[in-house]
Design a protein around this motif. Structure first.
Motif, PDB file in Angstrom:
ATOM      1  N   ILE A 397       4.812   7.698 -46.421  1.00 60.07           N
ATOM      2  CA  ILE A 397       4.458   8.854 -47.246  1.00 60.07           C
ATOM      3  C   ILE A 397       5.590   9.865 -47.142  1.00 60.07           C
ATOM      4  O   ILE A 397       5.861  10.411 -46.067  1.00 60.07           O
ATOM      5  CB  ILE A 397       3.130   9.477 -46.793  1.00 60.07           C
ATOM      6  N   LEU A 398       6.272  10.094 -48.238  1.00 63.69           N
ATOM      7  CA  LEU A 398       7.422  10.989 -48.245  1.00 63.69           C
ATOM      8  C   LEU A 398       7.014  12.379 -48.724  1.00 63.69           C
ATOM      9  O   LEU A 398       6.169  12.508 -49.619  1.00 63.69           O
ATOM     10  CB  LEU A 398       8.506  10.441 -49.155  1.00 63.69           C
ATOM     11  N   PRO A 399       7.584  13.419 -48.149  1.00 61.97           N
ATOM     12  CA  PRO A 399       7.263  14.772 -48.622  1.00 61.97           C
ATOM     13  C   PRO A 399       7.715  14.970 -50.054  1.00 61.97           C
ATOM     14  O   PRO A 399       8.728  14.426 -50.487  1.00 61.97           O
ATOM     15  CB  PRO A 399       8.041  15.682 -47.661  1.00 61.97           C
ATOM     16  N   LEU A 400       6.962  15.767 -50.821  1.00 60.56           N
ATOM     17  CA  LEU A 400       7.287  16.007 -52.222  1.00 60.56           C
ATOM     18  C   LEU A 400       8.156  17.249 -52.330  1.00 60.56           C
ATOM     19  O   LEU A 400       7.679  18.368 -52.227  1.00 60.56           O
ATOM     20  CB  LEU A 400       5.993  16.190 -53.039  1.00 60.56           C
ATOM     21  N   TYR A 401       9.438  17.056 -52.520  1.00 66.30           N
ATOM     22  CA  TYR A 401      10.356  18.171 -52.673  1.00 66.30           C
ATOM     23  C   TYR A 401      10.594  18.435 -54.151  1.00 66.30           C
ATOM     24  O   TYR A 401      10.313  17.607 -54.998  1.00 66.30           O
ATOM     25  CB  TYR A 401      11.694  17.853 -52.001  1.00 66.30           C
ATOM     26  N   TRP A 402      11.152  19.604 -54.444  1.00 66.70           N
ATOM     27  CA  TRP A 402      11.432  19.920 -55.844  1.00 66.70           C
ATOM     28  C   TRP A 402      12.711  19.273 -56.344  1.00 66.70           C
ATOM     29  O   TRP A 402      13.026  19.354 -57.509  1.00 66.70           O
ATOM     30  CB  TRP A 402      11.473  21.426 -56.063  1.00 66.70           C
ATOM     31  N   GLN A 403      13.431  18.589 -55.475  1.00 68.93           N
ATOM     32  CA  GLN A 403      14.627  17.871 -55.906  1.00 68.93           C
ATOM     33  C   GLN A 403      14.361  16.372 -55.890  1.00 68.93           C
ATOM     34  O   GLN A 403      13.976  15.815 -54.871  1.00 68.93           O
ATOM     35  CB  GLN A 403      15.816  18.203 -55.010  1.00 68.93           C
ATOM     36  N   SER A 404      14.560  15.711 -57.018  1.00 66.86           N
ATOM     37  CA  SER A 404      14.366  14.270 -57.119  1.00 66.86           C
ATOM     38  C   SER A 404      15.626  13.539 -56.682  1.00 66.86           C
ATOM     39  O   SER A 404      16.719  14.078 -56.748  1.00 66.86           O
ATOM     40  CB  SER A 404      14.031  13.893 -58.563  1.00 66.86           C
ATOM     41  N   PRO A 405      15.495  12.280 -56.247  1.00 66.74           N
ATOM     42  CA  PRO A 405      16.692  11.481 -55.964  1.00 66.74           C
ATOM     43  C   PRO A 405      17.460  11.216 -57.249  1.00 66.74           C
ATOM     44  O   PRO A 405      16.866  11.105 -58.330  1.00 66.74           O
ATOM     45  CB  PRO A 405      16.122  10.191 -55.366  1.00 66.74           C
ATOM     46  N   ILE A 406      18.779  11.111 -57.152  1.00 70.96           N
ATOM     47  CA  ILE A 406      19.626  11.004 -58.345  1.00 70.96           C
ATOM     48  C   ILE A 406      20.709   9.944 -58.117  1.00 70.96           C
ATOM     49  O   ILE A 406      21.357   9.926 -57.066  1.00 70.96           O
ATOM     50  CB  ILE A 406      20.289  12.362 -58.659  1.00 70.96           C
ATOM     51  N   TRP A 407      20.912   9.057 -59.102  1.00 66.42           N
ATOM     52  CA  TRP A 407      22.027   8.120 -59.059  1.00 66.42           C
ATOM     53  C   TRP A 407      23.336   8.839 -59.369  1.00 66.42           C
ATOM     54  O   TRP A 407      23.389   9.669 -60.258  1.00 66.42           O
ATOM     55  CB  TRP A 407      21.836   7.003 -60.089  1.00 66.42           C
ATOM     56  N   ILE A 408      24.379   8.486 -58.647  1.00 67.50           N
ATOM     57  CA  ILE A 408      25.702   9.026 -58.948  1.00 67.50           C
ATOM     58  C   ILE A 408      26.735   7.930 -58.712  1.00 67.50           C
ATOM     59  O   ILE A 408      26.713   7.249 -57.674  1.00 67.50           O
ATOM     60  CB  ILE A 408      26.037  10.285 -58.106  1.00 67.50           C
ATOM     61  N   THR A 409      27.609   7.708 -59.687  1.00 65.07           N
ATOM     62  CA  THR A 409      28.667   6.716 -59.559  1.00 65.07           C
ATOM     63  C   THR A 409      29.850   7.349 -58.842  1.00 65.07           C
ATOM     64  O   THR A 409      30.462   8.291 -59.365  1.00 65.07           O
ATOM     65  CB  THR A 409      29.112   6.202 -60.933  1.00 65.07           C
ATOM     66  N   PRO A 410      30.210   6.893 -57.641  1.00 68.91           N
ATOM     67  CA  PRO A 410      31.334   7.502 -56.908  1.00 68.91           C
ATOM     68  C   PRO A 410      32.618   7.479 -57.733  1.00 68.91           C
ATOM     69  O   PRO A 410      32.993   6.454 -58.298  1.00 68.91           O
ATOM     70  CB  PRO A 410      31.465   6.619 -55.665  1.00 68.91           C
ATOM     71  N   ASN A 411      33.258   8.631 -57.812  1.00 65.09           N
ATOM     72  CA  ASN A 411      34.490   8.763 -58.612  1.00 65.09           C
ATOM     73  C   ASN A 411      35.562   9.413 -57.738  1.00 65.09           C
ATOM     74  O   ASN A 411      35.529  10.613 -57.495  1.00 65.09           O
ATOM     75  CB  ASN A 411      34.223   9.628 -59.845  1.00 65.09           C
ATOM     76  N   PRO A 412      36.536   8.625 -57.223  1.00 63.00           N
ATOM     77  CA  PRO A 412      37.529   9.184 -56.304  1.00 63.00           C
ATOM     78  C   PRO A 412      38.637   9.974 -56.988  1.00 63.00           C
ATOM     79  O   PRO A 412      39.540  10.460 -56.306  1.00 63.00           O
ATOM     80  CB  PRO A 412      38.104   7.932 -55.630  1.00 63.00           C
ATOM     81  N   HIS A 413      38.579  10.138 -58.315  1.00 69.29           N
ATOM     82  CA  HIS A 413      39.652  10.835 -59.033  1.00 69.29           C
ATOM     83  C   HIS A 413      39.235  12.259 -59.432  1.00 69.29           C
ATOM     84  O   HIS A 413      38.061  12.543 -59.587  1.00 69.29           O
ATOM     85  CB  HIS A 413      40.044  10.046 -60.270  1.00 69.29           C
TER      86      HIS A 413
END
Length: 413
Positions: A397-413
């Motif tokens: 059971i995870l706490p409900l925060y106001w921030q959702s998990p988000i996908w991000i493509t790593p970009n080293p440039h």
């Protein structure tokens, strides 16, 4: 004898041009990092940033903060390729931050001020966007008007209402997509030399609908997209033709072309021939073909929180097909073969599983962008079943925060 046949290799003697050619053939950022640390000589020859031939990377999952109230600048990222967690610094601030989504490896961030900007967590490059107070529906903004800082006018009804700092930060922008990585330096107030096009869906609190706005990274304000009664649910950019595409709840599709100088052309609107089902809709490009995903949700009562929780029970996949002038027929797609698709608050991304060792195709990776119920997982199109990610197990059971998990493509440039 054996030593003469197989002398010990001296890696530092590999010619520089061959080493650079090898580095340009790599597809995974972590492989390039490992290549640089093979020996001191290679570390000297190879630049800290990989070649720009490096393709789009497999997304990492930015996890919610363990305690948003602390304002800790470090955030945890989950790498599905290695099944490991990483910690990166994402700008500490005296104002609570809200990460609205991600696009081209940049997080789009707002705070308890009108400031909104793009941040690359790998390079710390920060590029400002026009402020929230410059959105076309904002009549005025004042810090001194506590709890009613933003005065908003609905575009179509012209009625007036107020929003406070938190509402504007958390809920006004529903989705934001970039045409390309924004270019800027490492300074906190940098502006890019060449503009990136920005397209966003904003929420009307009064009519409970959505509206479309746009700008470029060289502009000082946002502008309305000249389309009415569309109520978009998702938007995506197609680099090959320079168009943004938006889809509404009916499956209608609009295409839009943005030019520098506050100009947006409505190229076409296609009405859907079929009544599209599903609770949520997403657009994604697979081999430059426009694909529609419909997401179906089921609900159940949480006996601990006494709240109704929504969980993804499946996806359906369709491809765009013209059906006469101004009409679209969405054709069912039984599977997406070797492709993996990532959807949520981030820009939708499709990648080939065969480009990443250990990955499987014909799967949709999803995050919770609808009800903050920690609805995160993987849908296997062939098996028609959902699986949990190890960082979001079903039995915890995870706490409900106001921030959702988000996908991000790593970009080293």
């Amino acid at each position: 004898m054996d030593e003469q046949l197989h002398p010990q290799s001296n890696w530092s003697e590999i010619p520089q041009d061959i080493l650079l050619k090898i580095s340009k053939s790599l597809k995974i950022y972590s492989d390039y990092i490992h290549l640089r640390v093979v020996c001191r000589h290679w570390h000297t020859i190879l630049p800290s940033k990989p070649p720009k031939t490096l393709p789009c990377q497999l997304p990492w999952l930015l996890l919610p903060p363990s305690n948003p109230a602390t304002g800790n600048s470090h955030r945890t990222f989950y790498n599905i390729l290695t099944n490991k967690l990483y910690s990166l610094s994402v700008l500490k601030s005296s104002y609570p931050r809200r990460i609205l989504g991600s696009s081209h490896g940049y997080l789009i961030i707002s705070s308890g001020t009108p400031e909104i900007f793009c941040l690359n967590p790998l390079t710390n490059s920060k590029v400002l966007l026009p402020s929230l107070s410059s959105l076309p529906g904002v009549v005025s903004f004042s810090f001194s008007n506590l709890g009613r800082e933003y005065l908003i006018q609905d575009q179509f009804t012209h009625q007036i209402y107020f929003l406070d700092l938190q509402q504007m930060r958390d809920d006004f922008i529903r989705k934001l997509v970039l045409s390309s990585p924004p270019r800027g330096g490492s300074q906190s107030q940098s502006r890019p030399e060449s503009p990136t096009l920005v397209f966003a869906i904003v929420t009307s609190f009064l009519t409970k609908t959505t509206e479309l706005v746009f700008c470029t990274t060289l502009d000082d304000k946002w502008n309305w997209v000249p389309v009415s009664d569309f109520t978009a649910e998702d938007v995506i950019y197609c680099e090959s033709n320079g168009l943004f595409y938006a889809v509404n709840k009916n499956g209608d599709i609009g295409s839009f072309k943005i030019s520098v100088g506050g100009i947006c052309e409505v190229v076409s609107i296609w009405k859907s021939v079929d009544l599209m089902g599903g609770d949520l809709k997403y657009l994604v490009l697979i081999d430059d073909e426009l694909i529609l995903l419909t997401r179906n949700l089921g609900s159940e009562a949480d006996l601990i929180t006494y709240c109704e929780l929504y969980k993804t029970v499946g996806f359906k996949v369709f491809r765009f097909s013209k059906d006469g002038v101004g009409r679209v027929r969405w054709m069912p797609v039984p599977n997406i073969e070797d492709w993996m698709v990532f959807v949520g608050e981030s820009s939708s991304v499709a990648l080939l599983a065969s480009d990443f060792r250990g990955c499987r195709g014909n799967r949709i990776y999803f995050t919770d962008d609808h009800s903050k119920c920690n609805d995160v997982g993987v849908f296997d199109i062939g098996e028609k079943c959902t699986e949990a990610l190890s960082c979001f197990p079903d039995d915890v059971i995870l706490p409900l925060y106001w921030q959702s998990p988000i996908w991000i493509t790593p970009n080293p440039h």
